[in-house]
Design a protein around this motif. Sequence first.
Motif, PDB file in Angstrom:
ATOM      1  N   SER A  16       0.836  -1.206   0.000  1.00 51.56           N
ATOM      2  CA  SER A  16       0.000   0.000   0.000  1.00 51.56           C
ATOM      3  C   SER A  16       0.865   1.248   0.000  1.00 51.56           C
ATOM      4  O   SER A  16       0.617   2.189  -0.759  1.00 51.56           O
ATOM      5  CB  SER A  16      -0.920   0.013   1.219  1.00 51.56           C
ATOM      6  OG  SER A  16      -1.815  -1.060   1.169  1.00 51.56           O
ATOM      7  N   GLY A  17       1.878   1.260   0.854  1.00 51.41           N
ATOM      8  CA  GLY A  17       2.780   2.403   0.921  1.00 51.41           C
ATOM      9  C   GLY A  17       3.505   2.636  -0.390  1.00 51.41           C
ATOM     10  O   GLY A  17       3.674   3.776  -0.837  1.00 51.41           O
ATOM     11  N   TYR A  18       3.935   1.546  -1.015  1.00 53.81           N
ATOM     12  CA  TYR A  18       4.638   1.655  -2.291  1.00 53.81           C
ATOM     13  C   TYR A  18       3.738   2.302  -3.344  1.00 53.81           C
ATOM     14  O   TYR A  18       4.145   3.240  -4.036  1.00 53.81           O
ATOM     15  CB  TYR A  18       5.089   0.270  -2.768  1.00 53.81           C
ATOM     16  CG  TYR A  18       5.689   0.296  -4.149  1.00 53.81           C
ATOM     17  CD1 TYR A  18       7.018   0.660  -4.332  1.00 53.81           C
ATOM     18  CD2 TYR A  18       4.922  -0.010  -5.271  1.00 53.81           C
ATOM     19  CE1 TYR A  18       7.576   0.708  -5.605  1.00 53.81           C
ATOM     20  CE2 TYR A  18       5.471   0.044  -6.539  1.00 53.81           C
ATOM     21  CZ  TYR A  18       6.791   0.396  -6.696  1.00 53.81           C
ATOM     22  OH  TYR A  18       7.331   0.452  -7.960  1.00 53.81           O
ATOM     23  N   TYR A  19       2.501   1.811  -3.482  1.00 55.45           N
ATOM     24  CA  TYR A  19       1.622   2.346  -4.524  1.00 55.45           C
ATOM     25  C   TYR A  19       1.129   3.752  -4.199  1.00 55.45           C
ATOM     26  O   TYR A  19       0.948   4.573  -5.111  1.00 55.45           O
ATOM     27  CB  TYR A  19       0.468   1.382  -4.814  1.00 55.45           C
ATOM     28  CG  TYR A  19       0.966   0.179  -5.575  1.00 55.45           C
ATOM     29  CD1 TYR A  19       1.438   0.299  -6.874  1.00 55.45           C
ATOM     30  CD2 TYR A  19       1.027  -1.075  -4.978  1.00 55.45           C
ATOM     31  CE1 TYR A  19       1.935  -0.795  -7.574  1.00 55.45           C
ATOM     32  CE2 TYR A  19       1.519  -2.181  -5.666  1.00 55.45           C
ATOM     33  CZ  TYR A  19       1.968  -2.024  -6.959  1.00 55.45           C
ATOM     34  OH  TYR A  19       2.470  -3.092  -7.651  1.00 55.45           O
ATOM     35  N   ILE A  20       0.940   4.068  -2.928  1.00 55.04           N
ATOM     36  CA  ILE A  20       0.599   5.450  -2.556  1.00 55.04           C
ATOM     37  C   ILE A  20       1.763   6.366  -2.934  1.00 55.04           C
ATOM     38  O   ILE A  20       1.570   7.445  -3.501  1.00 55.04           O
ATOM     39  CB  ILE A  20       0.258   5.557  -1.061  1.00 55.04           C
ATOM     40  CG1 ILE A  20      -1.094   4.880  -0.782  1.00 55.04           C
ATOM     41  CG2 ILE A  20       0.241   7.025  -0.608  1.00 55.04           C
ATOM     42  CD1 ILE A  20      -1.404   4.702   0.694  1.00 55.04           C
TER      43      ILE A  20
END
Length: 149
Positions: A16-20
């Motif tokens: 999630s952090g990567y795609y955000i």
Amino acid sequence: MNGTSKLNVESGTYQSGYYISLFGAALILLWIGIFKFTPTEAAAIKPLVENHFLTFFVYKTASVQMVSNAIGVIEIIIALLLIFSVKFASLRRYAGIGLIMTFLVTLSYLFTTPGIWKIVDGVPVTDFFILKDLMFLGFGLMIVQNNKK
């Protein structure tokens, strides 16, 4: 090592952090890239570009607006590489390299532009918009390192 743990790149939180981060970086680059096509931004970046050892010569061959447009095109291309790298993993490395190169140059403006640092109430400050580039540089390094996704 004691007190450290390996980064779990397969976790949902990491993903999630990567795609955000990816879409956030792409949105900001796209937005700033589009803004480079305005006369206001072209004039604003002129002191940065003309005082840098890698870019000082560009105004001898192109107008202020043309240089700003070219920088905008580069930023938009990197944003699109980030977006399309979600579907086409082969583009991820190019996006990461683009981020690293772009933001190493922009961060170096902090050291090459006269008057960019000021003392306010005894604290050295600068135009803080450039400091966002630290995050972009770090994200570019992550993308290049973790190109196996």
